[in-house]
Design an enzyme around this catalytic site. Structure first.
Site, PDB file in Angstrom:
ATOM      1  N   SER A 259      43.026  41.815  33.909  1.00  0.00           N
ATOM      2  CA  SER A 259      43.256  42.640  35.111  1.00  0.00           C
ATOM      3  C   SER A 259      44.382  43.635  34.850  1.00  0.00           C
ATOM      4  O   SER A 259      44.773  43.872  33.708  1.00  0.00           O
ATOM      5  CB  SER A 259      43.621  41.736  36.301  1.00  0.00           C
ATOM      6  OG  SER A 259      44.883  41.138  36.105  1.00  0.00           O
TER       7      SER A 259
ATOM      8  N   SER B 173      46.454  34.980  39.959  1.00  0.00           N
ATOM      9  CA  SER B 173      46.520  33.523  39.789  1.00  0.00           C
ATOM     10  C   SER B 173      47.963  33.042  39.758  1.00  0.00           C
ATOM     11  O   SER B 173      48.753  33.508  38.940  1.00  0.00           O
ATOM     12  CB  SER B 173      45.863  33.109  38.472  1.00  0.00           C
ATOM     13  OG  SER B 173      44.544  33.536  38.414  1.00  0.00           O
TER      14      SER B 173
ATOM     15  N   GLU C 109      39.759  35.111  24.828  1.00  0.00           N
ATOM     16  CA  GLU C 109      39.701  35.703  23.494  1.00  0.00           C
ATOM     17  C   GLU C 109      39.392  34.642  22.443  1.00  0.00           C
ATOM     18  O   GLU C 109      39.658  33.454  22.622  1.00  0.00           O
ATOM     19  CB  GLU C 109      41.051  36.345  23.127  1.00  0.00           C
ATOM     20  CG  GLU C 109      41.446  37.505  23.999  1.00  0.00           C
ATOM     21  CD  GLU C 109      41.833  37.078  25.402  1.00  0.00           C
ATOM     22  OE1 GLU C 109      42.415  35.976  25.558  1.00  0.00           O
ATOM     23  OE2 GLU C 109      41.531  37.819  26.349  1.00  0.00           O
TER      24      GLU C 109
ATOM     25  N   ARG D  79      41.498  40.195  44.166  1.00  0.00           N
ATOM     26  CA  ARG D  79      41.169  41.445  43.484  1.00  0.00           C
ATOM     27  C   ARG D  79      39.745  41.365  42.970  1.00  0.00           C
ATOM     28  O   ARG D  79      39.186  40.285  42.814  1.00  0.00           O
ATOM     29  CB  ARG D  79      42.170  41.773  42.370  1.00  0.00           C
ATOM     30  CG  ARG D  79      42.497  40.707  41.371  1.00  0.00           C
ATOM     31  CD  ARG D  79      43.027  41.240  40.041  1.00  0.00           C
ATOM     32  NE  ARG D  79      44.222  42.062  40.006  1.00  0.00           N
ATOM     33  CZ  ARG D  79      45.458  41.623  39.702  1.00  0.00           C
ATOM     34  NH1 ARG D  79      45.685  40.362  39.487  1.00  0.00           N
ATOM     35  NH2 ARG D  79      46.461  42.475  39.622  1.00  0.00           N
ATOM     36  N   THR D  80      39.169  42.530  42.771  1.00  0.00           N
ATOM     37  CA  THR D  80      37.877  42.614  42.099  1.00  0.00           C
ATOM     38  C   THR D  80      38.172  42.882  40.631  1.00  0.00           C
ATOM     39  O   THR D  80      38.987  43.735  40.299  1.00  0.00           O
ATOM     40  CB  THR D  80      37.030  43.746  42.714  1.00  0.00           C
ATOM     41  OG1 THR D  80      36.807  43.450  44.096  1.00  0.00           O
ATOM     42  CG2 THR D  80      35.692  43.875  42.008  1.00  0.00           C
ATOM     43  N   HIS D  81      37.565  42.079  39.760  1.00  0.00           N
ATOM     44  CA  HIS D  81      37.796  42.224  38.320  1.00  0.00           C
ATOM     45  C   HIS D  81      36.683  43.056  37.675  1.00  0.00           C
ATOM     46  O   HIS D  81      35.540  43.035  38.132  1.00  0.00           O
ATOM     47  CB  HIS D  81      37.849  40.839  37.651  1.00  0.00           C
ATOM     48  CG  HIS D  81      39.059  40.045  38.013  1.00  0.00           C
ATOM     49  ND1 HIS D  81      39.136  39.286  39.161  1.00  0.00           N
ATOM     50  CD2 HIS D  81      40.258  39.889  37.378  1.00  0.00           C
ATOM     51  CE1 HIS D  81      40.325  38.707  39.218  1.00  0.00           C
ATOM     52  NE2 HIS D  81      41.033  39.049  38.150  1.00  0.00           N
TER      53      HIS D  81
ATOM     54  N   ASN E 194      48.939  29.884  30.261  1.00  0.00           N
ATOM     55  CA  ASN E 194      48.463  29.175  29.061  1.00  0.00           C
ATOM     56  C   ASN E 194      48.897  29.974  27.842  1.00  0.00           C
ATOM     57  O   ASN E 194      49.069  31.193  27.919  1.00  0.00           O
ATOM     58  CB  ASN E 194      46.932  29.052  29.081  1.00  0.00           C
ATOM     59  CG  ASN E 194      46.239  30.415  29.182  1.00  0.00           C
ATOM     60  OD1 ASN E 194      46.109  30.974  30.267  1.00  0.00           O
ATOM     61  ND2 ASN E 194      45.828  30.938  28.053  1.00  0.00           N
TER      62      ASN E 194
END
Ligand code: 8IG
Length: 280
Positions: free
Chosen positions: A220, A39, A201, A100-102, A243
C-alpha cells in the site's frame, strides 16, 4: 452518478461528491487532517479525540467495501483533543479512513487513492498514511513502528493520469518526521517498497528490495502518497513492522501472525499516533 470506473469521469469530481456527502452527514464543514489506518493502527481513532460521526465507507460516493479481514470499513470524523501544551487551541477535525482499497483488489488505481483525494477536497492539509508491513532490518522486531523516509514504487503504475509531472523530492515531509520524533525520539526511519501483492515476496525479491535501498516491504501507501502530494497534502508515513520479510528469519509468513503482531502492538502505536496528530 459520477462513476470512478468510467474513464471519462474526472476522479476529482467523485472526490468532490464524497467530500460534500461527508460534510453533510458529519456536520463538519472542513476537516484539517486525514488518517489512513492500516493493519495494527485501527485503535488510534479512539484515542484521537471525540468521534463526531461514523459512516460506513461504502455509503460514501466512490468508496468500496473493505476486502480484508481485520480492516475496519468506516470513515470517522473526530474532533481532535487539544494538546496538553495548548488546551485553548481552536478545534481541529480529523477524517479517519478506517479502510483502504488495495491495488491487488484489481479495481484499478483510482479507488486506491480516492480517500486521499476526498480528504484534500474536504480541506485537509496533512495526511497520515499508516500500514502494516514486512521489515528487512532484523533489529526491527514485530511491533516496531518506523517512519517512512522515502519509497520505491514497484507497482509499475501511477495514480496520476496524463502528463502530470509531480515532484516527489521530500514526498515524506521532513518537517513532519521531525515532529514525530519530538513525540518519540526513538523512532527509526526507512525506505518503503511497495509490491502489488497480494502474495508476499519471495526471499529473492526481499533481497532485491534491500539491494535497491529498501527497508520495508508492503502492498500500500506509495500510490496514496503520490496522489496526496499531487493534491497538495503534506504526507507523514508510518509503518508498523508486523513481520520480518520473507527469508530474513527463514520462518514462513502468515496473515494470522500479521494480525496478531498488530493486535499486540496496537495500544502502544495507537497512543503514539494520537500524540503525533495532536502535535501536528
Ligand atoms: I502486514 O512481508 C505485511 N504486509 N509485501 N510483505 C508485503 N506486504 C506485507 C508484509 C510483507 N507484511
Amino acid at each position: 452518478m459520477a462513476d470512478l470506473d468510467d474513464p471519462m469521469t474526472d476522479p476529482f469530481d467523485v472526490a468532490r461528491l464524497a467530500a460534500q456527502y461527508l460534510a453533510e452527514v458529519t456536520g463538519v464543514a472542513q476537516h484539517d487532517v486525514a488518517l489512513v489506518l492500516g493493519s495494527g493502527w485501527g485503535g488510534a481513532a479512539d484515542l484521537l479525540g471525540e468521534t463526531v460521526a461514523e459512516v460506513p465507507s461504502h455509503e460514501v460516493p466512490g468508496f468500496m467495501a473493505p476486502a480484508v479481514v481485520g480492516h475496519v470499513g468506516t470513515i470517522r470524523s473526530i474532533r481532535i483533543a487539544a494538546p496538553d501544551a495548548a488546551p485553548d487551541a481552536p478545534a481541529r477535525h480529523a477524517l479517519v479512513l478506517g479502510s483502504r482499497t488495495h491495488l491487488y483488489e484489481g479495481k484499478g488505481v483510482r479507488p486506491v487513492v480516492h480517500g486521499v483525494r476526498t480528504a484534500a477536497v474536504a480541506g485537509a492539509r496533512t495526511v497520515v498514511l499508516t500500514n502494516g508491513c514486512g521489515g528487512l532490518n532484523p533489529a526491527w522486531g514485530p511491533g516496531t513502528p518506523v517512519l517512512i523516509r522515502d519509497h520505491i514504487n514497484l507497482t509499475a503504475t501511477s495514480p496520476l493520469e496524463g502528463a502530470t509531472f509531480v515532484d516527489l523530492t521530500d514526498l515524506y515531509s521532513p518537517r513532519l518526521r521531525d515532529l514525530a520524533r519530538t513525540v518519540d525520539p526513538s523512532l527509526d526511519e526507512g525506505v518503503y517498497v511497495q509490491f502489488r501483492g497480494p502474495h508476499y515476496e519471495t526471499p529473492a525479491e526481499v533481497r532485491m528490495a534491500g539491494r535497491l535501498g529498501g527497508d520495508l516491504v508492503g502492498m500500500s501507501t506509495t500510490l496514496e502518497a503520490i496522489a496526496a502530494r499531487h493534491a497538495g497534502l503534506e504526507v507523514l508515513g508510518l509503518s508498523l513492522v508486523t513481520n520480518l520479510a520473507a527469508g530474513i528469519t527463514g520462518e514462513p509468513l502468515s496473515h494470522g501472525e500479521v494480525i496478531e503482531a498488530g493486535r499486540e502492538a496496537g495500544p502502544r502505536i495507537s497512543a503514539l499516533l494520537a500524540k503525533i496528530v495532536q502535535a501536528l
